[in-house]
Each structure stands twice: as C-alpha cells, then as structure tokens.
Design a protein around this motif. Structure first.
Motif, PDB file in Angstrom:
ATOM      1  N   ARG A  44      -2.439   6.206 -11.557  1.00 41.77           N
ATOM      2  CA  ARG A  44      -3.645   7.020 -11.452  1.00 41.77           C
ATOM      3  C   ARG A  44      -4.866   6.121 -11.553  1.00 41.77           C
ATOM      4  NH1 ARG A  44      -3.370  12.374 -15.177  1.00 41.77           N
ATOM      5  NH2 ARG A  44      -5.226  12.754 -13.902  1.00 41.77           N
ATOM      6  N   THR A  83     -12.519   3.529 -12.548  1.00 43.36           N
ATOM      7  CA  THR A  83     -12.253   4.911 -12.933  1.00 43.36           C
ATOM      8  C   THR A  83     -11.105   4.936 -13.944  1.00 43.36           C
ATOM      9  OG1 THR A  83     -10.686   5.200 -11.097  1.00 43.36           O
ATOM     10  CG2 THR A  83     -12.971   5.837 -10.689  1.00 43.36           C
ATOM     11  N   ASP A 137      -1.074   2.020  -5.040  1.00 42.38           N
ATOM     12  CA  ASP A 137      -0.833   0.630  -4.646  1.00 42.38           C
ATOM     13  C   ASP A 137       0.029  -0.085  -5.676  1.00 42.38           C
ATOM     14  OD1 ASP A 137      -2.341   0.949  -2.388  1.00 42.38           O
ATOM     15  OD2 ASP A 137      -4.104  -0.117  -3.144  1.00 42.38           O
ATOM     16  N   SER A 188      -7.774   5.081 -15.637  1.00 42.93           N
ATOM     17  CA  SER A 188      -6.550   4.677 -14.949  1.00 42.93           C
ATOM     18  C   SER A 188      -5.346   4.664 -15.865  1.00 42.93           C
ATOM     19  CB  SER A 188      -6.716   3.273 -14.344  1.00 42.93           C
ATOM     20  OG  SER A 188      -7.782   3.229 -13.431  1.00 42.93           O
ATOM     21  N   ASP A 248       0.833  -1.199   0.000  1.00 41.48           N
ATOM     22  CA  ASP A 248       0.000   0.000   0.000  1.00 41.48           C
ATOM     23  C   ASP A 248       0.866   1.246   0.000  1.00 41.48           C
ATOM     24  OD1 ASP A 248      -2.517  -1.338   0.232  1.00 41.48           O
ATOM     25  OD2 ASP A 248      -2.035  -1.739   2.326  1.00 41.48           O
ATOM     26  N   SER A 282      -7.970   3.532 -10.366  1.00 37.55           N
ATOM     27  CA  SER A 282      -8.196   2.362  -9.503  1.00 37.55           C
ATOM     28  C   SER A 282      -8.480   1.140 -10.369  1.00 37.55           C
ATOM     29  CB  SER A 282      -9.364   2.612  -8.545  1.00 37.55           C
ATOM     30  OG  SER A 282     -10.562   2.894  -9.273  1.00 37.55           O
ATOM     31  N   LYS A 283      -8.329  -0.027  -9.755  1.00 40.38           N
ATOM     32  CA  LYS A 283      -8.574  -1.299 -10.435  1.00 40.38           C
ATOM     33  C   LYS A 283      -9.199  -2.284  -9.449  1.00 40.38           C
ATOM     34  CE  LYS A 283      -6.556  -0.714 -14.580  1.00 40.38           C
ATOM     35  NZ  LYS A 283      -7.125  -1.046 -15.891  1.00 40.38           N
ATOM     36  N   GLU A 335      -9.335  -5.075  -4.412  1.00 43.89           N
ATOM     37  CA  GLU A 335      -9.477  -3.685  -4.841  1.00 43.89           C
ATOM     38  C   GLU A 335      -8.165  -2.930  -4.645  1.00 43.89           C
ATOM     39  OE1 GLU A 335     -13.373  -1.781  -3.953  1.00 43.89           O
ATOM     40  OE2 GLU A 335     -13.683  -3.520  -2.653  1.00 43.89           O
ATOM     41  N   LEU A 336      -7.757  -2.212  -5.696  1.00 46.26           N
ATOM     42  CA  LEU A 336      -6.514  -1.466  -5.681  1.00 46.26           C
ATOM     43  C   LEU A 336      -6.802   0.014  -5.888  1.00 46.26           C
ATOM     44  CD1 LEU A 336      -4.360  -3.767  -7.994  1.00 46.26           C
ATOM     45  CD2 LEU A 336      -4.343  -3.719  -5.487  1.00 46.26           C
ATOM     46  N   LYS A 337      -6.145   0.826  -5.090  1.00 45.30           N
ATOM     47  CA  LYS A 337      -6.320   2.272  -5.209  1.00 45.30           C
ATOM     48  C   LYS A 337      -5.045   2.912  -5.746  1.00 45.30           C
ATOM     49  CE  LYS A 337      -4.859   3.297  -0.453  1.00 45.30           C
ATOM     50  NZ  LYS A 337      -4.252   1.986  -0.262  1.00 45.30           N
ATOM     51  N   GLU A 338      -5.138   4.171  -6.065  1.00 42.13           N
ATOM     52  CA  GLU A 338      -4.003   4.928  -6.584  1.00 42.13           C
ATOM     53  C   GLU A 338      -2.812   4.823  -5.626  1.00 42.13           C
ATOM     54  OE1 GLU A 338      -3.775   9.565  -7.225  1.00 42.13           O
ATOM     55  OE2 GLU A 338      -4.957   8.633  -8.825  1.00 42.13           O
ATOM     56  N   THR A 359     -12.040  -1.886 -14.350  1.00 44.84           N
ATOM     57  CA  THR A 359     -11.560  -0.527 -14.120  1.00 44.84           C
ATOM     58  C   THR A 359     -12.721   0.381 -13.709  1.00 44.84           C
ATOM     59  OG1 THR A 359      -9.879  -0.855 -15.843  1.00 44.84           O
ATOM     60  CG2 THR A 359     -10.294   1.410 -15.133  1.00 44.84           C
TER      61      THR A 359
END
Length: 351
Positions: free
Chosen positions: A220, A283, A267, A285, A76, A222-223, A262-265, A281
């Motif tokens: 940039r 958003t 990570d 990315s 993270d 999320s995934k 879930e992966l955020k910006e 996806t």
C-alpha cells in the motif's frame, strides 16, 4: 531491514535533542520536514537508463547470471506475459490483501510485541514502543512527529503465514539453501520484514547490512528511492561519511550520480548488493521486504562487511551470523561437489 544510524551532524544538536525528547516548538516543527526540504533542494537523475523493468516470469536465475544483477530491478504490477494473471503469480510470490491495515498487522504479530520505531527527524531509535502503541499512533489524524517502522521482522508470526517471498529470492538465499534445517537456533532473522511508514518518513543513505540484496514489495502507498552505484570511489566516500560524520548530505558527495526511483502500489523492487540508498515516503505505506545473501555477489558482500568493520558498525546493525553462514555455504558446496550427503552430526560451529 535494520541499518546503521546515518550521519545527522548537518542538523543542529539542540534541535535533534528537542525532537527526540518530544518538545514541540516552531523549530522542531520545521525539523519534521527537514529531510523533505533537503530532497526538494537537490536534483537527482531519472532512473530510466539505470533500472531494469521486466516481467516477473523473466526474473530467473538464468537472467540474473547473464546480466550479473548489477542494477536495481523493478517488476511493475501487471507487467507479465499473457500466460500469467498477475505479477504476484509471475514472481512466485504471495502477499496479504491490499486491505491490510496497521491494526491488522498488530493483531497478527501481537499487540505486546516490541517494535523498533525511528524518529525521522533525528533518525534515532525510540524506546518502549509496542505494536499497540504503534497502531494507535499510525491512526492519529494530527501527528506531532513523523515516526517510521522499518525493522519489524515477522518470521514465525500469523502474518508471515500469508506471505511467500519471490521465487528468485528463495532460489538465491543462502539462509534458505545452506543453513542446516536441524539448526533452528541462531538462524538469521532477516528474511521477512513489515515496514510501516507515515507520510514524510525518510531513511537516510545506507547500505544494507553485510552487502545483502533486498526485495521490497509496495503493498500500500508509495516510496521514492535515491540510489547510488557502489563504485570503488563511491564506497570510499560512503565509508568516510559514515565514519567521520561529515557535515554533508551524502548525495552532495557524489554529485550527478544519485538516481531517483519512484515506486507505486503493487511494484516489487530488487536491490543488488552494496547499493547506497535513501528512502522517502510520499504517502502512508505498508511494505513487505527481506534481505538475502547469495552467490552472485560474494565479492561485494565481503567488501561491505569490511567497510562495516572499518567504520566500527555495531553488531546490532550487521548481518547476523554472517561468518557462520559463510562456513555453512562452504561446507554445503564441498559436500555437494563430492556427491556426499551431509550427516546431521557434521557441523561447523556447533556451540
């Protein structure tokens, strides 16, 4: 991150042809959200008991040897010890600034560069797309179709000069450690990809070629990954699903065994060899990632290669120079074990 085209037979052929041809109807509009709807209709397991979350500086060869690198790992952003300022430094990694845009990617790799573009509805590759055309599409406010770029390999470009892949990848990667430096041709170009995905993009279930492991950094956006452990039973089901084009969404065949990650910006995800996964996806990315073959997962890498042979996977969707790389590894290990330095003239597969 080139992959074998997945099964789509559960979507009607006429709709797929309309999507690929660009025809816009009420039905094809619905088709654009088909994958999102399929995911929302299903239940997936939380990843808390599956994924290892560790600080970047703890991701070492010793750690992977002790744990076996048997499940996905997430570093993270900000998960570091006090002596490290950020996760990039902790991972020994360098990435472009988060202000990077698709236009900037185009400028760095060249507007005329041909880019593999995937039509998400049909999961098929489209012809005659350049980075100029892709950047223009990405900037459109109202997109008629959901398109995705997941296989733009950027090694040797100005963009690649801004990137250093994670230290652990450099330490493990057979290409880095065993491919002869003098052999500059036919080097497997799979180590550094730029993925650019618009909201709603989806990549169907697949295994990365040659059973290669993957690192995946969210610069940039999320995934969401949907991952399935490569057990003997699950790999058998995957091979059958790939070969027979069964009328199923793959996770239905492994009910209760598909996890949602879930992966955020910021990570960084590390996926071990053989894991079956799909990617959604939420958003827009930009992601940087790469594939690597290594010594910790030799049996699984060979097993996935056998599956690729059995399912008649086209060479385009297989790890390039896989056999040659294996011979270079064997030669390198033999010479290191004997204490001899390899002479430049001593190579297998010189042609």
């Amino acid at each position: 991150m080139t992959k074998k085209p997945p099964c789509n037979s559960w979507i009607s052929t006429p709709l797929l042809e309309q999507s690929k041809s660009g025809q816009q109807t009420a039905n094809t509009s619905a088709l654009q959200s088909k994958w999102k709807d399929a995911l929302q209709e299903r239940t997936f397991l939380p990843c808390d008991t599956l994924v290892q979350r560790i600080a970047g500086e703890d991701l070492t060869l010793e750690y992977l040897r002790a744990t076996g690198f048997t499940s996905p790992i997430i570093v993270d952003e900000g998960t570091t010890h006090k002596n490290k300022s950020d996760s990039h430094a902790a991972l020994g990694m360098k990435m472009p600034p988060r202000t990077l845009t698709v236009d900037a990617v185009r400028d760095a790799v060249g507007g005329e560069r041909v880019v593999p573009v995937i039509d998400v509805a049909s999961q098929s590759e489209m012809d005659e797309w350049t980075m100029d055309r892709w950047a223009a599409y990405f900037g459109e406010e109202n997109k008629a179709r959901v398109l995705n770029v997941i296989s733009l390999e950027i090694s040797g470009t100005r963009l690649a000069e801004q990137i250093v892949v994670p230290r652990i990848v450099r330490e493990l990667d057979w290409v880095d450690n065993f491919w002869p430096k003098e052999r500059t041709y036919n080097v497997p170009k799979v180590q550094l990809y730029c993925l650019m995905s618009v909201q709603g993009s989806f990549t169907n279930f697949h295994i990365d070629f040659g059973g290669s492991s993957v690192f995946y950094h969210i610069l940039r956006g999320s995934k969401i990954f949907y991952v399935v452990e490569p057990t003997t039973a699950n790999l058998k089901k995957y091979a059958e699903w790939s070969m027979e084009q069964e009328n199923n969404f793959f996770s239905d065949l492994v009910d209760g065994q598909c996890f949602k990650v879930e992966l955020k910006e910021g990570d960084t995800l590390f996926v071990p060899a053989g894991w079956i996964h799909a990617v959604y996806t939420p958003t827009n990315s930009i992601v940087f990632g790469g594939n690597f073959i290594h010594s910790l997962h030799i049996p699984m890498q060979n097993r996935i290669t056998d599956i690729e042979i059995k399912t008649d996977t086209h060479v385009k969707f297989r790890f390039p120079q896989f056999d040659r790389l294996g011979w270079y590894v064997a030669l390198g290990c033999a010479q290191r074990g004997s204490g001899k330095r390899r002479r430049k003239s001593v190579f297998l597969f010189d042609t």
